[in-house]
Write a protein that holds these residues in place. Structure first.
Motif, PDB file in Angstrom:
ATOM      1  N   GLU A  88       0.838  -1.193   0.000  1.00  0.00           N
ATOM      2  CA  GLU A  88       0.000   0.000   0.000  1.00  0.00           C
ATOM      3  C   GLU A  88       0.880   1.252   0.000  1.00  0.00           C
ATOM      4  OE1 GLU A  88      -2.093  -3.409   1.545  1.00  0.00           O
ATOM      5  OE2 GLU A  88      -0.386  -2.355   2.454  1.00  0.00           O
ATOM      6  N   PRO A  89       0.373   2.361  -0.535  1.00  0.00           N
ATOM      7  CA  PRO A  89       1.142   3.609  -0.483  1.00  0.00           C
ATOM      8  C   PRO A  89       0.962   4.324   0.852  1.00  0.00           C
ATOM      9  CG  PRO A  89      -0.854   3.974  -1.724  1.00  0.00           C
ATOM     10  CD  PRO A  89      -0.858   2.508  -1.350  1.00  0.00           C
ATOM     11  N   PHE A  90       0.618   3.557   1.873  1.00  0.00           N
ATOM     12  CA  PHE A  90       0.451   4.082   3.229  1.00  0.00           C
ATOM     13  C   PHE A  90       0.768   2.942   4.190  1.00  0.00           C
ATOM     14  CE2 PHE A  90      -3.678   2.797   1.481  1.00  0.00           C
ATOM     15  CZ  PHE A  90      -4.080   1.840   2.396  1.00  0.00           C
ATOM     16  N   PHE A  91       0.634   3.187   5.496  1.00  0.00           N
ATOM     17  CA  PHE A  91       0.959   2.153   6.481  1.00  0.00           C
ATOM     18  C   PHE A  91      -0.292   1.350   6.833  1.00  0.00           C
ATOM     19  CE2 PHE A  91       4.789   4.627   6.844  1.00  0.00           C
ATOM     20  CZ  PHE A  91       5.752   3.654   7.103  1.00  0.00           C
ATOM     21  N   ASN A  92      -0.309   0.114   6.396  1.00  0.00           N
ATOM     22  CA  ASN A  92      -1.429  -0.796   6.597  1.00  0.00           C
ATOM     23  C   ASN A  92      -1.665  -1.028   8.087  1.00  0.00           C
ATOM     24  OD1 ASN A  92      -3.087  -3.096   6.811  1.00  0.00           O
ATOM     25  ND2 ASN A  92      -2.262  -3.986   4.924  1.00  0.00           N
ATOM     26  N   ALA A  93      -2.889  -0.816   8.525  1.00  0.00           N
ATOM     27  CA  ALA A  93      -3.203  -0.941   9.946  1.00  0.00           C
ATOM     28  C   ALA A  93      -3.090  -2.370  10.464  1.00  0.00           C
ATOM     29  CB  ALA A  93      -4.612  -0.411  10.211  1.00  0.00           C
ATOM     30  N   LYS A 122       2.658   0.252  -7.915  1.00  0.00           N
ATOM     31  CA  LYS A 122       1.400   0.495  -7.199  1.00  0.00           C
ATOM     32  C   LYS A 122       0.866   1.872  -7.586  1.00  0.00           C
ATOM     33  CE  LYS A 122       0.049  -2.210  -5.039  1.00  0.00           C
ATOM     34  NZ  LYS A 122      -0.638  -3.490  -5.378  1.00  0.00           N
ATOM     35  N   THR A 123       0.214   1.915  -8.739  1.00  0.00           N
ATOM     36  CA  THR A 123      -0.346   3.175  -9.234  1.00  0.00           C
ATOM     37  C   THR A 123      -1.788   2.970  -9.681  1.00  0.00           C
ATOM     38  OG1 THR A 123       0.421   2.759 -11.499  1.00  0.00           O
ATOM     39  CG2 THR A 123       1.917   3.980 -10.045  1.00  0.00           C
ATOM     40  N   SER A 124      -2.521   4.076  -9.715  1.00  0.00           N
ATOM     41  CA  SER A 124      -3.909   4.068 -10.170  1.00  0.00           C
ATOM     42  C   SER A 124      -4.264   5.475 -10.638  1.00  0.00           C
ATOM     43  CB  SER A 124      -4.837   3.654  -9.027  1.00  0.00           C
ATOM     44  OG  SER A 124      -6.192   3.903  -9.354  1.00  0.00           O
ATOM     45  N   PRO A 125      -5.016   5.613 -11.723  1.00  0.00           N
ATOM     46  CA  PRO A 125      -5.390   6.966 -12.178  1.00  0.00           C
ATOM     47  C   PRO A 125      -6.080   7.786 -11.097  1.00  0.00           C
ATOM     48  CG  PRO A 125      -5.952   5.329 -13.851  1.00  0.00           C
ATOM     49  CD  PRO A 125      -5.528   4.560 -12.634  1.00  0.00           C
ATOM     50  N   THR A 145      -5.474   7.997  -7.994  1.00  0.00           N
ATOM     51  CA  THR A 145      -4.615   8.497  -6.914  1.00  0.00           C
ATOM     52  C   THR A 145      -3.315   9.116  -7.413  1.00  0.00           C
ATOM     53  OG1 THR A 145      -3.832   6.203  -6.615  1.00  0.00           O
ATOM     54  CG2 THR A 145      -5.549   6.993  -5.115  1.00  0.00           C
ATOM     55  N   ASP A 146      -3.257   9.453  -8.709  1.00  0.00           N
ATOM     56  CA  ASP A 146      -2.107  10.195  -9.239  1.00  0.00           C
ATOM     57  C   ASP A 146      -1.903  11.479  -8.444  1.00  0.00           C
ATOM     58  OD1 ASP A 146      -1.511   8.426 -11.261  1.00  0.00           O
ATOM     59  OD2 ASP A 146      -2.489   9.568 -12.852  1.00  0.00           O
ATOM     60  N   ASP A 147      -0.645  11.767  -8.114  1.00  0.00           N
ATOM     61  CA  ASP A 147      -0.244  12.992  -7.419  1.00  0.00           C
ATOM     62  C   ASP A 147      -0.801  13.089  -6.000  1.00  0.00           C
ATOM     63  OD1 ASP A 147       1.165  13.879  -9.685  1.00  0.00           O
ATOM     64  OD2 ASP A 147      -0.655  14.739 -10.540  1.00  0.00           O
ATOM     65  N   VAL A 148      -1.439  12.025  -5.531  1.00  0.00           N
ATOM     66  CA  VAL A 148      -1.938  11.977  -4.158  1.00  0.00           C
ATOM     67  C   VAL A 148      -1.153  10.943  -3.359  1.00  0.00           C
ATOM     68  CG1 VAL A 148      -3.930  11.545  -2.660  1.00  0.00           C
ATOM     69  CG2 VAL A 148      -4.257  12.682  -4.873  1.00  0.00           C
ATOM     70  N   PHE A 149      -1.134   9.703  -3.869  1.00  0.00           N
ATOM     71  CA  PHE A 149      -0.392   8.636  -3.210  1.00  0.00           C
ATOM     72  C   PHE A 149       0.852   8.206  -4.003  1.00  0.00           C
ATOM     73  CE2 PHE A 149      -4.439   7.797  -0.914  1.00  0.00           C
ATOM     74  CZ  PHE A 149      -3.925   7.783   0.383  1.00  0.00           C
ATOM     75  N   HIS A 150       1.024   8.763  -5.177  1.00  0.00           N
ATOM     76  CA  HIS A 150       2.170   8.363  -6.009  1.00  0.00           C
ATOM     77  C   HIS A 150       2.325   9.335  -7.172  1.00  0.00           C
ATOM     78  CE1 HIS A 150      -0.817   6.932  -8.882  1.00  0.00           C
ATOM     79  NE2 HIS A 150      -1.408   6.327  -7.872  1.00  0.00           N
ATOM     80  N   GLN A 155       5.468  -5.470 -13.465  1.00  0.00           N
ATOM     81  CA  GLN A 155       4.082  -5.915 -13.575  1.00  0.00           C
ATOM     82  C   GLN A 155       3.161  -4.833 -13.024  1.00  0.00           C
ATOM     83  OE1 GLN A 155       3.232  -9.358 -11.148  1.00  0.00           O
ATOM     84  NE2 GLN A 155       3.989  -8.418  -9.281  1.00  0.00           N
ATOM     85  N   SER A 156       1.919  -4.840 -13.515  1.00  0.00           N
ATOM     86  CA  SER A 156       0.971  -3.843 -13.021  1.00  0.00           C
ATOM     87  C   SER A 156      -0.444  -4.156 -13.482  1.00  0.00           C
ATOM     88  CB  SER A 156       1.353  -2.440 -13.509  1.00  0.00           C
ATOM     89  OG  SER A 156       0.616  -1.451 -12.812  1.00  0.00           O
ATOM     90  N   PHE A 157      -1.413  -3.728 -12.658  1.00  0.00           N
ATOM     91  CA  PHE A 157      -2.802  -3.668 -13.087  1.00  0.00           C
ATOM     92  C   PHE A 157      -3.046  -2.381 -13.873  1.00  0.00           C
ATOM     93  CE2 PHE A 157      -3.074  -6.283  -9.226  1.00  0.00           C
ATOM     94  CZ  PHE A 157      -3.830  -7.352  -9.679  1.00  0.00           C
ATOM     95  N   ASP A 158      -2.169  -1.404 -13.667  1.00  0.00           N
ATOM     96  CA  ASP A 158      -2.292  -0.099 -14.315  1.00  0.00           C
ATOM     97  C   ASP A 158      -1.564  -0.153 -15.662  1.00  0.00           C
ATOM     98  OD1 ASP A 158      -2.360   2.532 -15.104  1.00  0.00           O
ATOM     99  OD2 ASP A 158      -1.666   3.350 -13.189  1.00  0.00           O
ATOM    100  N   PHE A 159      -2.334  -0.256 -16.733  1.00  0.00           N
ATOM    101  CA  PHE A 159      -1.748  -0.394 -18.060  1.00  0.00           C
ATOM    102  C   PHE A 159      -0.844   0.774 -18.412  1.00  0.00           C
ATOM    103  CE2 PHE A 159      -5.218  -3.323 -20.095  1.00  0.00           C
ATOM    104  CZ  PHE A 159      -5.004  -4.246 -19.089  1.00  0.00           C
ATOM    105  N   ARG A 160      -1.078   1.936 -17.827  1.00  0.00           N
ATOM    106  CA  ARG A 160      -0.297   3.131 -18.164  1.00  0.00           C
ATOM    107  C   ARG A 160       1.171   2.938 -17.843  1.00  0.00           C
ATOM    108  NH1 ARG A 160      -2.504   7.737 -14.746  1.00  0.00           N
ATOM    109  NH2 ARG A 160      -2.152   6.121 -13.181  1.00  0.00           N
ATOM    110  N   THR A 161       1.483   2.317 -16.716  1.00  0.00           N
ATOM    111  CA  THR A 161       2.892   2.135 -16.370  1.00  0.00           C
ATOM    112  C   THR A 161       3.552   1.114 -17.283  1.00  0.00           C
ATOM    113  OG1 THR A 161       2.319   0.525 -14.648  1.00  0.00           O
ATOM    114  CG2 THR A 161       2.600   2.796 -13.954  1.00  0.00           C
TER     115      THR A 161
END
Length: 301
Positions: free
Chosen positions: A78-83, A164-167, A169-174, A200-206
């Protein structure tokens, strides 16, 4: 120029109609991949998990990377600390309400490394041994793995690195895909492990960024169980044929494997943690399997 010549150029421009280019170092014939190192046995994405996975005989280390505020590439799912697994520097458990506020993209690595992510056993993995762990730099992981493999006489592994990217959360978490991929590949190239690296990625952009600017680096398209597009449509949407098609194990059929092979793609299924499922995947002809318990992949019985 003849019409056929123009047609050839047009088809060549559609990367989705061409098999992936050959890379310098062949992939393992049977690729045993340790998921986040060996998440079922040791804290995920830790150096200790990567080294123990080597002891278990994996051929590829699977891991996830994110980017810190000061541009460091580090391992984290995760781009944060998993609880579920994280503790504050003073030992207090990170709770669910605050987890996303501990945004790694807004933190410098000097602060990130003060948090522990190994002393709390993941509730889904009762066999996991707890021990102190931090979110390590990718550069440190590669150094440790390469040195350990050489010192113990083990083959140098491949690295299967998920962006670990997603459209959303661009510029928010990565960062956006272009700077994310550049920062990641700068580390890979600096450590000279490009011929043994898969992005590897689920995000085709990367994946498109890697294919466009780093064509010698292998790409793997991750496919979720809820993705109901046909494989043909997925590859068309990606825009080129990746080296690896990596579906959730529930999606794998003999027909899918044969179709991927016919298009020049290897098939690596994720994440199989049951021996019966692993045996069934092997019978269907997959080229690799990702598991939280890589000992299930490498044990003969």
């Amino acid at each position: 120029m003849k019409k056929a010549g123009w047609l050839g150029i047009f088809l060549l421009s559609l990367g989705c109609l061409q098999p992936p280019a050959r890379k310098a170092i062949p992939l393992p014939a049977v690729d045993n991949e340790g998921h986040r190192g060996c998440r079922g046995l040791l804290p995920e994405n830790s150096i200790a998990a990567m080294l123990y996975a080597l002891d278990l005989g994996v051929t590829t280390l699977e891991m996830d990377v994110v980017i810190s505020a000061d541009g460091q590439v580090l391992l984290s799912h995760e781009p944060f600390f998993n609880a579920q697994i994280s503790s504050h520097p003073d030992g207090r458990f990170v709770d669910t309400a605050e987890a996303r506020t501990l945004n790694i993209y807004q933190m410098n690595y000097a602060d990130i490394r003060q948090y522990d992510v190994g002393n709390r056993q993941h509730p889904a993995f009762p066999q996991q041994r707890v021990q102190p762990a931090i979110k390590p730099l990718l550069a440190d992981v590669i150094d440790s793995v390469e040195q350990y493999a050489l010192a113990t006489g083990r083959p140098l592994p491949f690295y299967n690195i998920e962006t670990k990217t997603s459209p959303a959360t661009d510029d928010v978490f990565h960062p956006r895909p272009a700077p994310f991929v550049k920062q990641l590949l700068d580390v890979v190239n600096d450590k000279k492990v490009g011929p043994r690296t898969i992005i590897q990625s689920f995000d085709f952009r990367t994946l498109r960024e890697v294919h466009r600017h780093y064509p010698k680096v292998r790409t793997s398209v991750l496919i979720d169980a809820h993705d109901h597009r046909s494989m043909k449509r997925q590859i068309r949407d990606l825009g080129f044929v990746p080296d690896i098609y990596s579906p959730n194990f529930q999606l794998v059929t003999t027909e899918l494997v044969e179709t991927c092979h016919a298009r020049g793609m290897k098939v690596v299924a994720w994440t199989a943690n049951n021996r019966a499922i692993i045996n069934r995947l092997k019978q269907m002809g997959v080229d690799g399997i990702i598991s939280d318990y890589p000992d299930l992949l490498t044990r003969k019985k």
